[in-house]
Design a protein around this motif. Structure first.
Motif, PDB file in Angstrom:
ATOM      1  N   THR A 256      -8.942  -3.371   2.460  1.00 45.66           N
ATOM      2  CA  THR A 256      -8.990  -4.801   2.839  1.00 45.66           C
ATOM      3  C   THR A 256      -7.721  -5.225   3.581  1.00 45.66           C
ATOM      4  O   THR A 256      -7.479  -6.410   3.733  1.00 45.66           O
ATOM      5  CB  THR A 256      -9.103  -5.695   1.583  1.00 45.66           C
ATOM      6  OG1 THR A 256      -7.818  -5.750   0.952  1.00 45.66           O
ATOM      7  CG2 THR A 256     -10.100  -5.190   0.564  1.00 45.66           C
ATOM      8  N   ALA A 257      -6.887  -4.259   3.991  1.00 45.32           N
ATOM      9  CA  ALA A 257      -5.544  -4.601   4.470  1.00 45.32           C
ATOM     10  C   ALA A 257      -5.546  -5.232   5.857  1.00 45.32           C
ATOM     11  O   ALA A 257      -6.136  -4.705   6.796  1.00 45.32           O
ATOM     12  CB  ALA A 257      -4.667  -3.357   4.480  1.00 45.32           C
ATOM     13  N   LEU A 267      -4.786   3.058   7.417  1.00 47.56           N
ATOM     14  CA  LEU A 267      -4.243   3.520   6.141  1.00 47.56           C
ATOM     15  C   LEU A 267      -4.863   4.826   5.664  1.00 47.56           C
ATOM     16  O   LEU A 267      -4.274   5.559   4.893  1.00 47.56           O
ATOM     17  CB  LEU A 267      -4.484   2.458   5.052  1.00 47.56           C
ATOM     18  CG  LEU A 267      -3.945   1.052   5.319  1.00 47.56           C
ATOM     19  CD1 LEU A 267      -4.245   0.145   4.147  1.00 47.56           C
ATOM     20  CD2 LEU A 267      -2.448   1.098   5.568  1.00 47.56           C
ATOM     21  N   GLY A 475      -2.643 -15.984  -7.306  1.00 47.30           N
ATOM     22  CA  GLY A 475      -2.067 -15.741  -5.990  1.00 47.30           C
ATOM     23  C   GLY A 475      -1.753 -17.006  -5.218  1.00 47.30           C
ATOM     24  O   GLY A 475      -1.119 -16.954  -4.185  1.00 47.30           O
TER      25      GLY A 475
HETATM   26  P1  NAD Z   1      -4.782 -10.725   4.311  1.00 44.12           P
HETATM   27  O1  NAD Z   1      -6.250 -10.881   4.457  1.00 44.12           O
HETATM   28  O2  NAD Z   1      -3.905 -11.074   5.462  1.00 44.12           O
HETATM   29  O3  NAD Z   1      -4.457  -9.188   3.934  1.00 44.12           O
HETATM   30  C1  NAD Z   1      -5.087  -8.560   2.850  1.00 44.12           C
HETATM   31  C2  NAD Z   1      -4.063  -7.792   2.019  1.00 44.12           C
HETATM   32  O4  NAD Z   1      -3.676  -6.606   2.714  1.00 44.12           O
HETATM   33  C3  NAD Z   1      -2.769  -8.550   1.726  1.00 44.12           C
HETATM   34  O5  NAD Z   1      -2.567  -8.607   0.331  1.00 44.12           O
HETATM   35  C4  NAD Z   1      -1.692  -7.717   2.417  1.00 44.12           C
HETATM   36  O6  NAD Z   1      -0.461  -7.743   1.731  1.00 44.12           O
HETATM   37  C5  NAD Z   1      -2.336  -6.337   2.390  1.00 44.12           C
HETATM   38  N1  NAD Z   1      -1.767  -5.358   3.308  1.00 44.12           N
HETATM   39  C6  NAD Z   1      -1.320  -5.543   4.588  1.00 44.12           C
HETATM   40  N2  NAD Z   1      -0.876  -4.374   5.089  1.00 44.12           N
HETATM   41  C7  NAD Z   1      -1.054  -3.426   4.123  1.00 44.12           C
HETATM   42  C8  NAD Z   1      -0.795  -2.030   4.045  1.00 44.12           C
HETATM   43  N3  NAD Z   1      -0.238  -1.362   5.052  1.00 44.12           N
HETATM   44  N4  NAD Z   1      -1.116  -1.388   2.906  1.00 44.12           N
HETATM   45  C9  NAD Z   1      -1.656  -2.044   1.856  1.00 44.12           C
HETATM   46  N5  NAD Z   1      -1.923  -3.363   1.874  1.00 44.12           N
HETATM   47  C10 NAD Z   1      -1.622  -4.044   2.993  1.00 44.12           C
HETATM   48  O7  NAD Z   1      -4.265 -11.462   3.034  1.00 44.12           O
HETATM   49  P2  NAD Z   1      -4.956 -12.654   2.191  1.00 44.12           P
HETATM   50  O8  NAD Z   1      -6.037 -12.094   1.352  1.00 44.12           O
HETATM   51  O9  NAD Z   1      -5.294 -13.732   3.112  1.00 44.12           O
HETATM   52  O10 NAD Z   1      -3.764 -13.072   1.221  1.00 44.12           O
HETATM   53  C11 NAD Z   1      -2.406 -13.075   1.612  1.00 44.12           C
HETATM   54  C12 NAD Z   1      -1.595 -13.814   0.564  1.00 44.12           C
HETATM   55  O11 NAD Z   1      -1.818 -15.210   0.652  1.00 44.12           O
HETATM   56  C13 NAD Z   1      -1.887 -13.422  -0.857  1.00 44.12           C
HETATM   57  O12 NAD Z   1      -0.701 -13.431  -1.584  1.00 44.12           O
HETATM   58  C14 NAD Z   1      -2.780 -14.540  -1.327  1.00 44.12           C
HETATM   59  O13 NAD Z   1      -2.794 -14.640  -2.735  1.00 44.12           O
HETATM   60  C15 NAD Z   1      -2.116 -15.703  -0.642  1.00 44.12           C
HETATM   61  N6  NAD Z   1      -3.012 -16.873  -0.484  1.00 44.12           N
HETATM   62  C16 NAD Z   1      -2.488 -18.118  -0.674  1.00 44.12           C
HETATM   63  C17 NAD Z   1      -3.295 -19.239  -0.523  1.00 44.12           C
HETATM   64  C18 NAD Z   1      -2.764 -20.629  -0.732  1.00 44.12           C
HETATM   65  O14 NAD Z   1      -3.463 -21.553  -0.502  1.00 44.12           O
HETATM   66  N7  NAD Z   1      -1.548 -20.799  -1.135  1.00 44.12           N
HETATM   67  C19 NAD Z   1      -4.611 -19.084  -0.168  1.00 44.12           C
HETATM   68  C20 NAD Z   1      -5.113 -17.798   0.042  1.00 44.12           C
HETATM   69  C21 NAD Z   1      -4.285 -16.701  -0.110  1.00 44.12           C
END
Ligand code: NAD
Length: 477
Positions: A256-257, A267, A475
């Motif tokens: 999901t990265a 990856l 999160g």
């Molecule tokens: P995203 O969709 O951008 O990425 C998915 C995940 O992939 C992330 O956790 C990222 O760290 C990971 N990733 C990136 N490169 C990687 C690699 N090389 N190897 C392994 N993993 C890798 O991320 P997302 O799901 O949108 O979430 C990002 C952050 O934002 C999280 O901490 C989430 O909890 C937070 N978030 C906050 C809010 C808010 O309203 N405050 C809302 C949604 C998400």
């Protein structure tokens, strides 16, 4: 104040931007709502239910005519907006990067395009966060798809005929989608491990009962806004070493990265996939952004020479069209509540609001978002009708729509064309496997299996679903 919802035109798009439930809410905000016939058909919302909720249902031209607000899932073509009011707000996922010409066309058509995916991730806007609402569903569906393609049981089963060992699931990327994938796989009884490059993800993974895997060489690659940054070459090598050793022992891998504004990081190499046992399943949720797995073919499901399956669905949330539409349309209503004066029942956009500033791409004939770089000379905003071509014909009857869904679904699992790279003979389990196309169709009876998996998931969900909650709650701030 008229709000219009058109049938989605993008191939394979099953979702709709308003449901009968949100129509009621929009009417409560003082709007008149018009829905194009068949708009909700693929998400199982019949026209009659929209009418019961108080919307008018008509063809595309009647729907768009005079609309002050147009709600969409995907960015509509400028031509399809002909007839909307001058400066109409067009709100949806605009996918602007790489599509700057399309955004310029919307500017020229005189509409105000609003990109929901640019919504800031701040507390006030959590309820409007379409990335989270859709990624959460995609993470769940990824595990269901994996279970559907997996030839073995997910949980440990102790039966009179002996014990079945639980499946080992490895989730790469523990953001919103990854955490939901972990929670879902746990509920199905799998033994789950996960990795991420953000150290903070470790605690969240462990709160769901999964084991966090991370190399010492990679302390923390948190970027801005809670997202990850791109890894350096050395960090990538350290991560690859860690993953290579672990992946060979896994039954299912869910990737999901993502890194904002960059192609998905690669990856999982071909060699890593080929180190897995026959029958292993990999689901690449990053397929739409190029994929985390070297062999992923976006939109296709393939089998590799060593008998692993790689599922590369794009628009995974759209595979749960009803749930995805329900959450997406509620995100839109929450945003609209900040744009409407409920007392006066008129649009009252505060252009200085940080949510508005972050999401508005075009206004008064020009691109106004700092991140979208296209030179478009400002034009005098005119009713879109005066500029654009006639709207697409409204052909969205239930009958027409249904086969379309079938066709879309079929396209997703259609056999892959044999890859250019013919297979290399590969030693697997001590034997040398005969050369075969690296990808071969696996359109095998996935549907019934998937139904079974869905039933299993529903059953498993009967258990306290508390595990899913910290996944999102923790999160966020
Ligand atoms: P995203 O969709 O951008 O990425 C998915 C995940 O992939 C992330 O956790 C990222 O760290 C990971 N990733 C990136 N490169 C990687 C690699 N090389 N190897 C392994 N993993 C890798 O991320 P997302 O799901 O949108 O979430 C990002 C952050 O934002 C999280 O901490 C989430 O909890 C937070 N978030 C906050 C809010 C808010 O309203 N405050 C809302 C949604 C998400």
């Amino acid at each position: 104040m008229k709000i219009a919802v058109l049938r989605e035109r993008a191939d394979g798009e099953t979702r709709v931007a308003a449901t009968p439930e949100t129509v009621t809410k929009l009417i409560g905000l003082g709007a008149e709502v018009a829905i194009e016939a068949g708009a909700g058909e693929l998400a199982r919302f019949p026209d009659a239910d929209y009418q019961t909720a108080g919307a008018s249902v008509g063809n595309a031209a009647a729907t768009i005519k005079g609309a002050d607000i147009v709600l969409t899932v995907r960015r509509p073509a400028a031509a399809g907006l002909a007839g909307a009011a001058a400066g109409a707000l067009v709100i949806g996922a605009m996918d602007p990067y790489g599509n700057e010409g399309e955004i310029a066309a919307l500017a020229k058509a005189g509409v105000t395009a609003v990109a929901m995916e640019f919504m800031p991730r701040i507390t006030r806007a959590q309820v409007m966060d379409i990335l989270s609402s859709q990624a959460n569903l995609a993470g769940y569906q990824a595990v269901i798809d994996a279970a559907g393609a997996f030839d073995r049981a997910m949980p440990m089963m102790m039966t009179a005929a002996g014990t079945v060992r639980p499946a080992k699931v490895f989730v790469m990327g523990a953001g919103v989608a990854g955490l939901q994938a972990i929670a879902t796989a746990k509920r199905l009884g799998a033994v789950v491990t996960a990795t991420d490059v953000r150290a903070a993800a470790g605690e969240q993974v462990e709160s769901l009962g999964a084991k966090f895997i991370m190399t010492d060489a990679l302390k923390d690659a948190s970027g801005s806004g809670g997202y990850a940054r791109e890894l350096t070459k050395d960090e990538q090598a350290a991560q690859a070493e860690l993953v290579a050793g672990h992946i060979a022992k896994q039954d299912i891998v869910i990737t999901t990265a993502l890194i904002p504004g960059r192609p998905a990081p690669k990856l999982v190499s071909r060699a890593m996939v080929e180190s897995m046992a026959p029958g292993s399943v990999l689901v690449d949720l990053a397929a739409e952004r190029g994929g985390n797995i070297e062999l992923t073919q976006p939109g296709k499901t393939i089998t590799t020479v060593n008998g692993a399956t790689i599922i590369g669905f794009t628009n995974v949330a759209g595979r749960l069209a009803t749930s995805a539409s329900q959450l997406y349309s509620r995100n839109l209503v929450s945003f609209l509540e900040t744009l409407i004066d409920k007392k006066e029942k008129v649009l009252a956009v505060n252009w200085d609001d940080e949510l508005v500033k972050a999401t508005v791409l075009t206004r008064d004939g020009a691109i106004v978002h700092p991140n979208i770089k296209v030179d478009v000379a400002p034009v005098v905003a005119k009713p879109a009708a005066a500029k654009a071509a006639a709207p697409a014909k409204s052909g969205a009857t239930g009958k027409a729509a249904a086969p379309k869904k079938a066709a879309a679904a079929k396209a997703e699992i259609a056999p892959a064309a044999p890859a250019k790279t013919a297979a290399v003979a590969k030693a697997v389990g001590g034997k040398v496997k005969k050369a075969a196309p690296i990808v071969a169709p696996i359109a095998k009876a996935a549907a019934p299996k998937q139904e079974a998996a869905k039933a299993a998931a529903a059953k498993a969900a009967g258990k306290p679903a508390a595990a899913a909650k910290p996944s999102t709650a923790k999160g966020k701030k």
